[in-house]
Motif scaffolding. Structure first.
Motif, PDB file in Angstrom:
ATOM      1  N   MET A 116      41.846  37.129  38.985  1.00 52.21           N
ATOM      2  CA  MET A 116      40.602  37.187  38.205  1.00 52.21           C
ATOM      3  C   MET A 116      40.789  36.485  36.861  1.00 52.21           C
ATOM      4  SD  MET A 116      38.977  40.955  38.635  1.00 52.21           S
ATOM      5  CE  MET A 116      40.527  41.790  38.266  1.00 52.21           C
ATOM      6  N   LYS A 117      39.864  35.604  36.532  1.00 50.50           N
ATOM      7  CA  LYS A 117      39.923  34.914  35.235  1.00 50.50           C
ATOM      8  C   LYS A 117      39.088  35.659  34.199  1.00 50.50           C
ATOM      9  CE  LYS A 117      41.232  30.310  36.635  1.00 50.50           C
ATOM     10  NZ  LYS A 117      41.912  30.859  37.801  1.00 50.50           N
ATOM     11  N   ARG A 118      38.176  36.494  34.649  1.00 48.30           N
ATOM     12  CA  ARG A 118      37.393  37.329  33.738  1.00 48.30           C
ATOM     13  C   ARG A 118      37.064  38.630  34.438  1.00 48.30           C
ATOM     14  NH1 ARG A 118      31.860  34.599  32.274  1.00 48.30           N
ATOM     15  NH2 ARG A 118      30.819  36.554  32.749  1.00 48.30           N
ATOM     16  N   PHE A 119      36.898  39.673  33.649  1.00 44.65           N
ATOM     17  CA  PHE A 119      36.507  40.973  34.197  1.00 44.65           C
ATOM     18  C   PHE A 119      35.372  41.491  33.312  1.00 44.65           C
ATOM     19  CE2 PHE A 119      36.824  45.636  34.497  1.00 44.65           C
ATOM     20  CZ  PHE A 119      36.717  45.793  35.864  1.00 44.65           C
ATOM     21  N   THR A 120      34.165  41.158  33.719  1.00 50.99           N
ATOM     22  CA  THR A 120      32.992  41.546  32.926  1.00 50.99           C
ATOM     23  C   THR A 120      32.008  42.371  33.741  1.00 50.99           C
ATOM     24  OG1 THR A 120      31.773  39.527  33.492  1.00 50.99           O
ATOM     25  CG2 THR A 120      33.172  39.453  31.523  1.00 50.99           C
ATOM     26  N   SER A 121      32.166  42.373  35.067  1.00 49.99           N
ATOM     27  CA  SER A 121      31.287  43.162  35.943  1.00 49.99           C
ATOM     28  C   SER A 121      31.929  43.241  37.321  1.00 49.99           C
ATOM     29  CB  SER A 121      29.902  42.514  36.066  1.00 49.99           C
ATOM     30  OG  SER A 121      29.927  41.494  37.050  1.00 49.99           O
ATOM     31  N   VAL A 122      31.324  44.044  38.190  1.00 43.94           N
ATOM     32  CA  VAL A 122      31.839  44.164  39.552  1.00 43.94           C
ATOM     33  C   VAL A 122      31.788  42.813  40.279  1.00 43.94           C
ATOM     34  CG1 VAL A 122      29.657  44.784  40.712  1.00 43.94           C
ATOM     35  CG2 VAL A 122      31.813  45.762  41.525  1.00 43.94           C
TER      36      VAL A 122
ATOM     37  N   PRO B 241      37.078  40.284  43.471  1.00 47.67           N
ATOM     38  CA  PRO B 241      37.058  39.832  44.863  1.00 47.67           C
ATOM     39  C   PRO B 241      37.027  41.001  45.852  1.00 47.67           C
ATOM     40  CG  PRO B 241      38.930  38.878  43.654  1.00 47.67           C
ATOM     41  CD  PRO B 241      38.290  39.875  42.746  1.00 47.67           C
ATOM     42  N   ASN B 242      37.746  42.082  45.549  1.00 47.04           N
ATOM     43  CA  ASN B 242      37.846  43.199  46.499  1.00 47.04           C
ATOM     44  C   ASN B 242      38.050  44.497  45.706  1.00 47.04           C
ATOM     45  OD1 ASN B 242      38.853  45.163  48.334  1.00 47.04           O
ATOM     46  ND2 ASN B 242      39.487  43.528  49.742  1.00 47.04           N
ATOM     47  N   ILE B 243      37.020  45.338  45.642  1.00 46.56           N
ATOM     48  CA  ILE B 243      37.164  46.534  44.801  1.00 46.56           C
ATOM     49  C   ILE B 243      38.091  47.563  45.446  1.00 46.56           C
ATOM     50  CG2 ILE B 243      34.994  46.213  43.558  1.00 46.56           C
ATOM     51  CD1 ILE B 243      33.833  48.542  45.057  1.00 46.56           C
ATOM     52  N   ASP B 244      38.209  47.562  46.773  1.00 49.18           N
ATOM     53  CA  ASP B 244      39.151  48.498  47.424  1.00 49.18           C
ATOM     54  C   ASP B 244      40.581  48.208  46.965  1.00 49.18           C
ATOM     55  OD1 ASP B 244      37.062  49.605  48.774  1.00 49.18           O
ATOM     56  OD2 ASP B 244      37.409  48.492  50.625  1.00 49.18           O
ATOM     57  N   ASP B 245      40.918  46.926  46.881  1.00 50.38           N
ATOM     58  CA  ASP B 245      42.267  46.547  46.423  1.00 50.38           C
ATOM     59  C   ASP B 245      42.500  47.015  44.996  1.00 50.38           C
ATOM     60  OD1 ASP B 245      42.789  45.333  48.802  1.00 50.38           O
ATOM     61  OD2 ASP B 245      42.565  43.272  48.069  1.00 50.38           O
ATOM     62  N   LEU B 246      41.456  46.913  44.164  1.00 41.12           N
ATOM     63  CA  LEU B 246      41.599  47.301  42.752  1.00 41.12           C
ATOM     64  C   LEU B 246      41.765  48.815  42.620  1.00 41.12           C
ATOM     65  CD1 LEU B 246      41.655  45.430  40.345  1.00 41.12           C
ATOM     66  CD2 LEU B 246      39.190  45.726  40.085  1.00 41.12           C
ATOM     67  N   VAL B 247      41.011  49.573  43.419  1.00 39.01           N
ATOM     68  CA  VAL B 247      41.142  51.040  43.392  1.00 39.01           C
ATOM     69  C   VAL B 247      42.534  51.436  43.878  1.00 39.01           C
ATOM     70  CG1 VAL B 247      40.307  53.202  44.423  1.00 39.01           C
ATOM     71  CG2 VAL B 247      38.666  51.482  43.632  1.00 39.01           C
ATOM     72  N   ARG B 248      42.989  50.803  44.959  1.00 40.20           N
ATOM     73  CA  ARG B 248      44.318  51.100  45.498  1.00 40.20           C
ATOM     74  C   ARG B 248      45.393  50.782  44.460  1.00 40.20           C
ATOM     75  NH1 ARG B 248      44.272  47.666  49.455  1.00 40.20           N
ATOM     76  NH2 ARG B 248      42.749  48.869  50.616  1.00 40.20           N
ATOM     77  N   SER B 249      45.258  49.649  43.806  1.00 47.06           N
ATOM     78  CA  SER B 249      46.237  49.243  42.790  1.00 47.06           C
ATOM     79  C   SER B 249      46.245  50.249  41.633  1.00 47.06           C
ATOM     80  CB  SER B 249      45.881  47.840  42.282  1.00 47.06           C
ATOM     81  OG  SER B 249      46.648  47.497  41.166  1.00 47.06           O
ATOM     82  N   ALA B 250      45.077  50.694  41.202  1.00 48.38           N
ATOM     83  CA  ALA B 250      45.002  51.680  40.105  1.00 48.38           C
ATOM     84  C   ALA B 250      45.701  52.971  40.508  1.00 48.38           C
ATOM     85  CB  ALA B 250      43.548  51.941  39.737  1.00 48.38           C
TER      86      ALA B 250
ATOM     87  N   ALA C 110      42.499  49.966  33.888  1.00 48.05           N
ATOM     88  CA  ALA C 110      42.798  48.793  33.049  1.00 48.05           C
ATOM     89  C   ALA C 110      44.072  48.108  33.527  1.00 48.05           C
ATOM     90  CB  ALA C 110      42.927  49.218  31.597  1.00 48.05           C
ATOM     91  N   GLN C 111      45.053  48.910  33.940  1.00 48.21           N
ATOM     92  CA  GLN C 111      46.336  48.338  34.378  1.00 48.21           C
ATOM     93  C   GLN C 111      46.147  47.494  35.651  1.00 48.21           C
ATOM     94  OE1 GLN C 111      49.467  51.197  33.963  1.00 48.21           O
ATOM     95  NE2 GLN C 111      51.007  49.865  34.847  1.00 48.21           N
ATOM     96  N   ALA C 112      45.330  47.999  36.567  1.00 48.11           N
ATOM     97  CA  ALA C 112      45.061  47.247  37.800  1.00 48.11           C
ATOM     98  C   ALA C 112      44.367  45.922  37.475  1.00 48.11           C
ATOM     99  CB  ALA C 112      44.199  48.084  38.748  1.00 48.11           C
ATOM    100  N   VAL C 113      43.416  45.967  36.548  1.00 41.57           N
ATOM    101  CA  VAL C 113      42.683  44.747  36.177  1.00 41.57           C
ATOM    102  C   VAL C 113      43.619  43.758  35.480  1.00 41.57           C
ATOM    103  CG1 VAL C 113      40.887  43.864  34.624  1.00 41.57           C
ATOM    104  CG2 VAL C 113      40.432  45.885  36.036  1.00 41.57           C
TER     105      VAL C 113
ATOM    106  N   VAL D  30      46.951  38.843  35.125  1.00 41.08           N
ATOM    107  CA  VAL D  30      48.241  38.229  34.789  1.00 41.08           C
ATOM    108  C   VAL D  30      48.778  37.467  36.008  1.00 41.08           C
ATOM    109  CG1 VAL D  30      50.670  38.715  34.246  1.00 41.08           C
ATOM    110  CG2 VAL D  30      48.844  39.832  32.943  1.00 41.08           C
ATOM    111  N   GLN D  31      48.647  38.054  37.200  1.00 37.23           N
ATOM    112  CA  GLN D  31      49.114  37.350  38.403  1.00 37.23           C
ATOM    113  C   GLN D  31      48.386  36.014  38.549  1.00 37.23           C
ATOM    114  OE1 GLN D  31      48.451  40.633  40.991  1.00 37.23           O
ATOM    115  NE2 GLN D  31      50.574  41.338  40.860  1.00 37.23           N
ATOM    116  N   ASP D  32      47.087  36.018  38.252  1.00 40.99           N
ATOM    117  CA  ASP D  32      46.291  34.796  38.333  1.00 40.99           C
ATOM    118  C   ASP D  32      46.754  33.786  37.273  1.00 40.99           C
ATOM    119  OD1 ASP D  32      43.974  33.735  39.802  1.00 40.99           O
ATOM    120  OD2 ASP D  32      43.155  33.508  37.792  1.00 40.99           O
ATOM    121  N   LEU D  33      47.015  34.311  36.088  1.00 42.54           N
ATOM    122  CA  LEU D  33      47.473  33.462  34.977  1.00 42.54           C
ATOM    123  C   LEU D  33      48.810  32.815  35.319  1.00 42.54           C
ATOM    124  CD1 LEU D  33      46.381  33.015  32.023  1.00 42.54           C
ATOM    125  CD2 LEU D  33      47.853  34.888  31.330  1.00 42.54           C
TER     126      LEU D  33
END
Ligand code: CP
Length: 319
Positions: free
Chosen positions: A1-7, A11-20, A304-307, A312-315
Motif C-alpha cells: 500500500m502506498k497510501r492508507f486513507t480509506s478501505v 487490497p485485501n482486508i482479511d489479510d490486514l485483519v489477520r496480520s493485526a 496500525a502495525q499491520a498497515v 514498509v514492505q511495499d516501500l
C-alpha cells in the motif's frame, strides 16, 4: 500500500485483519522490518489514542517516529490554496508537507473537517494536498470524512469477540453537546460493508450519512427496533450531513443505557473513544463486562502495525 486513507486503498482486508491479530499475539515479530526508516506524524487536531498507538506500532517495527503538533511545535499552517497569507499562519501546507517529505520515509496526518463547507471537506482537500506535496506514503490518522485506522481496529475487535460467523452490528447515533464530524461513522460503515457482518444504522431523521457511504445498508429510525437481537452496539455522535455540520436533534433518550442493551443478544458495547459518560452511554454499560472499548483502543496498536508493515514492505520492494 502506498497510501492508507480509506478501505478503498486496501487490497485485501482479511489479510490486514489477520496480520493485526498476528501482531497482537507477537508484537515484536517484525522488529527490524522498518529499521533505518523515519515516520513523521503531523497532528492538526488533538489525539490520545491515535498518537500513542501509531507511535507504538511504528516502534514495534523498528521505525523511528517524530511527532509534530501543528501550532504548538510548528508554525501555524495555512491549508487553503491561492490565499493571501497576511494572517496568523506563517507557513503553507505545501511547503510544510514538502519539507516533511524530504525528512521522512513515511508520514501520517490528522486533519479534521471545518464542518462549514461540505464540498471542501468531502473532497478531502487538506489530506489530498498533503499527499501530493509530500510525495511519500501517507497514513490517515483521521481525515475530514474517514478514520480508517479506527475502523480497522473496530473490525479486528469484532473479529475477536464475535460468537457467530455473521454477527448483527448496530451503529447508533447518540446526542452530544458539540457538533462532531461524520468521519468515524462514515468509515465504520464503509469497512463493515466489506466485512462478514449484518450492519444496521439507526439515528433520528436529519442525521442521514452521505449516500456514498451508506449504500444499501438498512437505516432504522426506531432505535429500539434496530437494537433487537444485536451482537455489537457501536455508539457514536455525528453532526448532520444534510444540514452540514449542524446539531439538529438533542434528544437524550438516544443514550445507550442498560435497558437499551437488554434488547440485544447480550451485545458487546463499542465506542472509538473519547466518550462522554452519561451522555452517549450510561456508566453501568461502560463499566460493565459487555463494554469492549478498551479492547478497541488496544487494537489500534495492531491495526496500525499491520498497515505500517504492509506499507514498509511495499516501500522496500519498490526501492
Ligand atoms: N479514537 C481516536 O481516534 O482517539 P484519539 O482522538 O484520542 O486519537
Amino acid at each position: 500500500m502506498k497510501r492508507f486513507t480509506s478501505v478503498h486503498d486496501v487490497p485485501n482486508i482479511d489479510d490486514l485483519v489477520r496480520s493485526a491479530r498476528e501482531f497482537k499475539s507477537a508484537p515484536r515479530r517484525s522488529e527490524s522490518l522498518g529499521s533505518g526508516l523515519t515516520m513523521g506524524l503531523l497532528f492538526l487536531n488533538p489525539s490520545l489514542r491515535t498518537r500513542m498507538s501509531t507511535h507504538i506500532a511504528a516502534r514495534n517495527l523498528g521505525i523511528d517516529v517524530m511527532v509534530l503538533n501543528v501550532g504548538n511545535d510548528t508554525w501555524s499552517i495555512e491549508t487553503r490554496d491561492g490565499i493571501l497569507m497576511d494572517g496568523a499562519a506563517g507557513e503553507h501546507m505545501k511547503e510544510a508537507a514538502g519539507v516533511l517529505g524530504r525528512y521522512c520515509d513515511l508520514l501520517g496526518i490528522r486533519t479534521f473537517p471545518g464542518l462549514v463547507d461540505r464540498d471542501y471537506d468531502y473532497a478531502e482537500t487538506v489530506l489530498e494536498s498533503f499527499i501530493t506535496s509530500c510525495n511519500k506514503p501517507v497514513v490517515s490518522l483521521e481525515s475530514a470524512t474517514r478514520h480508517p485506522l479506527q475502523s480497522l481496529a473496530d473490525l479486528v475487535t469484532i473479529d475477536e469477540h464475535k460468537q457467530t460467523p455473521r454477527p448483527k452490528v448496530v451503529l447508533t447515533w447518540a446526542a452530544h453537546p458539540k457538533a462532531l464530524p461524520q468521519a468515524v461513522p462514515n468509515s465504520f460503515v464503509e469497512w463493515m460493508r466489506r466485512a462478514p457482518v449484518d450492519l444496521v444504522i439507526t439515528h433520528p431523521e436529519g442525521y442521514e450519512l452521505a449516500e456514498e457511504f451508506v449504500g444499501d445498508v438498512p437505516v432504522e429510525y426506531n432505535q429500539d427496533v434496530a437494537l433487537d437481537g444485536a451482537d455489537f452496539v457501536y455508539a457514536k455522535n455525528w453532526s448532520s450531513y444534510r444540514d452540514y455540520g449542524k446539531i439538529v436533534n438533542t434528544d437524550p433518550t438516544w443514550q445507550i443505557t442498560r435497558n437499551k442493551m437488554a434488547r440485544t443478544a447480550q451485545a458487546k458495547f463499542m465506542h472509538c473513544l473519547p466518550v462522554r459518560r452519561n451522555v452517549i452511554v450510561a456508566d453501568d454499560v461502560l463499566d460493565s463486562a459487555s463494554s469492549i472499548v478498551l479492547d478497541e483502543a488496544e487494537n489500534r496498536i495492531y491495526a496500525a502495525q499491520a498497515v505500517l508493515a504492509a506499507m514498509v514492505q511495499d516501500l522496500r520492494s519498490s526501492s
